[in-house]
Write an enzyme that holds these catalytic residues in place. Structure first.
Site, short mmCIF file in Angstrom:
data_model
loop_
_atom_site.label_atom_id
_atom_site.label_comp_id
_atom_site.label_asym_id
_atom_site.label_seq_id
_atom_site.Cartn_x
_atom_site.Cartn_y
_atom_site.Cartn_z
CG ASN A 88 4.83 -3.48 10.04
OD1 ASN A 88 4.19 -3.95 9.10
ND2 ASN A 88 4.80 -2.20 10.36
CB THR A 89 4.36 -6.95 6.60
OG1 THR A 89 4.88 -5.67 6.26
CG2 THR A 89 2.87 -6.86 6.82
CB CYS A 118 5.83 1.01 7.23
SG CYS A 118 4.99 0.72 5.68
CB VAL A 175 -0.96 -0.01 1.21
CG1 VAL A 175 -1.67 1.34 1.34
CG2 VAL A 175 -1.97 -1.13 1.08
N GLY A 176 1.96 1.21 0.78
CA GLY A 176 2.86 2.36 0.79
C GLY A 176 2.29 3.52 1.58
C1 LIG Z 1 -3.03 -3.99 3.81
C2 LIG Z 1 -2.17 -3.78 5.03
C3 LIG Z 1 -1.83 -2.48 5.42
C4 LIG Z 1 -1.03 -2.26 6.54
N1 LIG Z 1 -0.75 -0.98 6.92
C5 LIG Z 1 -0.04 -0.76 8.07
C6 LIG Z 1 0.18 0.57 8.56
O1 LIG Z 1 -0.27 1.56 7.98
N2 LIG Z 1 0.92 0.72 9.70
C7 LIG Z 1 1.42 -0.36 10.39
O2 LIG Z 1 2.05 -0.17 11.43
N3 LIG Z 1 1.20 -1.62 9.97
C8 LIG Z 1 0.48 -1.84 8.82
N4 LIG Z 1 0.25 -3.14 8.40
C9 LIG Z 1 0.80 -4.27 9.18
C10 LIG Z 1 -0.23 -4.85 10.15
O3 LIG Z 1 -0.65 -3.88 11.08
C11 LIG Z 1 0.35 -6.07 10.88
O4 LIG Z 1 1.50 -5.68 11.61
C12 LIG Z 1 0.75 -7.19 9.95
O5 LIG Z 1 -0.17 -7.29 8.89
C13 LIG Z 1 0.84 -8.56 10.65
O6 LIG Z 1 -0.41 -8.97 11.17
P1 LIG Z 1 -1.44 -9.97 10.40
O7 LIG Z 1 -0.63 -11.15 9.95
O8 LIG Z 1 -2.49 -10.29 11.40
O9 LIG Z 1 -1.95 -9.20 9.22
C14 LIG Z 1 -0.55 -3.37 7.27
C15 LIG Z 1 -0.90 -4.67 6.87
C16 LIG Z 1 -1.70 -4.89 5.77
C17 LIG Z 1 -2.06 -6.31 5.41
#
Ligand SMILES: Cc1cc2nc3c(=O)[nH]c(=O)nc-3n(C[C@H](O)[C@H](O)[C@H](O)COP(=O)(O)O)c2cc1C
Ligand SMILES: Cc1cc2nc3c(=O)[nH]c(=O)nc-3n(C[C@H](O)[C@H](O)[C@H](O)COP(=O)(O)OP(=O)(O)OC[C@H]3O[C@@H](n4cnc5c(N)ncnc54)[C@H](O)[C@@H]3O)c2cc1C
Ligand code: FES
Lengths: 303, 256
Positions: free
Chosen positions: A191-192, A129, A71-72
């Site tokens: 985070n991811t 991020c 998404v960025g």
């Molecule tokens: C589409 C998407 C957008 C995300 N945007 C953010 C963000 O803006 N800020 C942030 O700290 N983490 C962001 N994340 C990361 C999530 O908050 C989370 O740390 C990560 O997805 C791991 O959890 P999950 O496996 O339950 O998704 C985003 C994740 C996804 C999938």
């Protein structure tokens, strides 16, 4: 009924389940499924100082048991959040966590300063991020930078401060200790994880950004391991996330040391996932005769 | 407006052409709220993301919706494997529908390939006042012609290889049709086709709406992955196909 409430960095949550930043917008969409007051809290979409349009599409790719996103950090900026979203969110009877994502140390501090005079309950400083070229991951990958940005934000606000850690590092425990020493009241992770997919016919990466962040059940064991290590390394509360899709996952995450959990990608396949996890936790505690959910935190019995 | 997510019985499954299936699903609440041009997000068991599929039919009286989809990859293959009587996990109705004028206006619906199904419910609104221009690669991929004819639409079928109907692209058939007046054009199909349709609409000064595709996550406007570039008054904006679309005014759309 067991007591599901937890307190993190002095902030009381009615239950330990929080939709993760970026997966729940500002809650408006999911309010059409259930009242937000059911949730322990909401971590809103990451905000930068000025708005930004994000990366070109495609921004999502499916992976085995997960997904990549690029998404960025598309967002309309902190002032928009404060004026257009926060007043509404504050009426929802749930903890509101502002996810802060600056490009520079000064940006992060300025965002925190603007949020300091609002009623928002807590800040989650995203130093992790992976989708923006400057800042973002760069802060999260060295102890010095992570500590410096944490200290700068700490100085800019009295709000409870949680720092969100990147898994794309050599030692996440070192980063956790660095931000704790710099004044963080809590840490959240993970985070991811940076990943990639390629279309074998066109030989093009599926994501226009080439690479993106992996989340979903595929990352759960990695997230669990990191939460366990970090919880053993710091004395501030840890909020665990990464691949949680069921109440069983949430229990594991808490046993590994998390005081609360965030749920992200699971919401895309089941919008009710956070609510089902809360219900499942309730039942589990009753069945196990556990009075208070915080008894789970760190309850793993390692060999 | 509200969203529903649940398990709904698959009443009727038909194989319309090779790898193309029609599902009639009993979900009265979704049928009640749905409008043509909207879509539903369908879960494929074992996959982490849902699959967006447009509504091809909405039967409020019987409380059913109809979707028509092609097997493109693993997820749609799993969905196509569901049998009558089994439950389909659906989230919907999602997105915005087409703008409908009064049914006595002259409408043209243009569909290419798997972009044809969403045109059916739209054509139903206009009945005999609709011209349906539907195009396929070849005769063995042609679907729904009879459905458009049953509605009373002036139905013009084209195939790229001439094995059925007129030989050629839908844009050629549209050009011919535009020798007569029309009030609105609706289109869904591959990018190059939409680009051609939009150019013709502009040239003739006719209002035109198109339905776009983008890869999706949440489907409801929360995750921001389904971004598409749009333009208004010379300014470019990122919009989101699931929430701001999938139907867009042709003047807004930027073709890359
Ligand atoms: C589409 C998407 C957008 C995300 N945007 C953010 C963000 O803006 N800020 C942030 O700290 N983490 C962001 N994340 C990361 C999530 O908050 C989370 O740390 C990560 O997805 C791991 O959890 P999950 O496996 O339950 O998704 C985003 C994740 C996804 C999938
Ligand atoms: C609003 C909208 C309406 C649609 N309506 C229909 C319809 O009525 N009938 C029909 O046959 N198809 C329709 N599609 C396309 C359909 O969603 C894809 O063909 C389907 O998602 C492919 O899934 P798969 O598992 O077979 O393919 P895979 O390639 O295995 O899918 C991998 C991932 O990419 C996504 N993806 C792949 N192709 C597309 C695409 N063209 N659009 C969006 N996401 C894609 C999938 O959803 C999945 O997340 C629509 C798409 C959108 C956005
Ligand atoms: S798919 Fe999540 S915003 Fe469109």
């Amino acid at each position: 009924m067991a007591d599901l409430s937890v307190t993190i960095a002095g902030v009381p949550f009615k239950n330990p389940v929080i939709p993760a930043s970026g997966t729940f917008g500002n809650g408006r969409e999911y309010e059409k499924f259930y009242p937000l007051s059911k949730l322990g809290g909401i971590s809103v979409k990451g905000m930068t100082l000025h708005g930004q349009p994000g990366n070109p599409p495609p921004r999502v790719a499916e992976t085995p048991a997960g997904m990549l996103n690029s998404v960025g950090l598309q967002n309309p900026g902190v002032d928009h959040f404060i004026e257009e979203e926060l007043p509404n969110l504050m009426t929802k009877d749930t903890v509101v966590i502002a996810n802060v994502a600056g490009h520079t140390l000064e940006d992060c501090a300025e965002i925190a300063r603007r949020l300091d005079s609002t009623p928002v309950h807590m800040l989650e400083l995203n130093i992790s991020c992976p989708n923006v070229k400057q800042g973002g991951a760069a802060f999260g990958t060295s102890c010095e930078n992570a500590a410096a940005v944490t200290a700068a934000v700490r100085k800019a606000t009295k709000k409870p401060l949680m720092v969100k850690l990147s898994p794309n590092v050599t030692s996440i425990t070192d980063i956790a200790k660095a931000v704790e020493a710099a004044g963080a009241d809590a840490v959240s992770l993970i985070n991811t994880l940076l990943g990639m997919r390629i279309d074998i016919r066109t030989r093009r990466p599926i994501l226009k950004n080439n690479v993106g962040g992996l989340s979903g059940p595929a990352v759960f064991p990695v997230a669990l391991r990191m939460v366990w290590q970090v919880a053993n390394a710091v004395s501030i509360p840890v909020v665990g996330m990464g691949g949680i899709a069921s109440w069983q996952d949430a229990v594991e995450m808490m046993l590994a040391g998390a005081s609360a959990v965030q749920v992200g990608a699971a919401i895309f396949s089941d919008p009710y996932a956070p609510v089902k996890i809360i219900d499942g936790l309730n039942q589990y505690l009753d069945e196990q005769g556990i009075e208070h959910i915080s008894e789970l935190t760190g309850g793993v019995r390692p060999w | 407006m509200s969203y529903r997510q649940g398990l709904y019985p698959l009443l009727k499954k038909e194989n319309l052409a090779k790898n193309i299936y029609s599902f009639t699903i009993l979900c009265p609440q979704i049928a009640e709220e749905a409008v043509c041009g909207q879509f539903v997000h369908v879960k494929a068991q074992g996959f982490s993301l849902r699959r967006p599929i447009s509504l091809c039919g909405i039967d409020k009286q019987n409380g059913t919706i109809r979707i028509v989809f092609e097997i493109r990859g693993e997820g749609t293959k799993v969905i196509a494997g569901l049998r009558e009587g089994e439950l389909v996990d659906i989230l919907g109705p999602l997105g915005n529908g087409f703008t409908l004028l009064s049914p006595d206006k002259k409408a043209i619906v243009v569909g290419g390939g798997i972009g044809v199904p969403p045109m059916l419910q739209t054509a139903a609104h206009y009945g005999e006042n609709a011209t349906a221009i539907i195009g396929f690669r070849s005769a063995n991929a042609a679907i729904l012609e009879r459905d458009f004819k049953t509605l009373g639409c002036d139905t013009r079928l084209c195939t790229d290889d001439g094995t059925m109907g007129q030989k050629g692209f839908v844009t050629q058939a549209l050009e011919t049709r535009l020798n007569q007046p029309a009030d609105i054009i609706y289109a869904c199909g591959p990018g190059p086709m939409l680009k051609g349709v939009v150019a013709l609409a502009k040239q003739h000064g006719i209002k035109c709406e198109v339905s776009l595709e983008e890869r999706m996550g949440c489907g409801v406007g929360a995750c921001l992955v389904c971004a598409c570039k749009t333009v208004k008054d010379g300014q470019e904006y990122m919009k989101h196909v699931c929430k701001d679309g999938p139907v867009f005014d042709s003047g807004e759309v930027v073709f890359e």
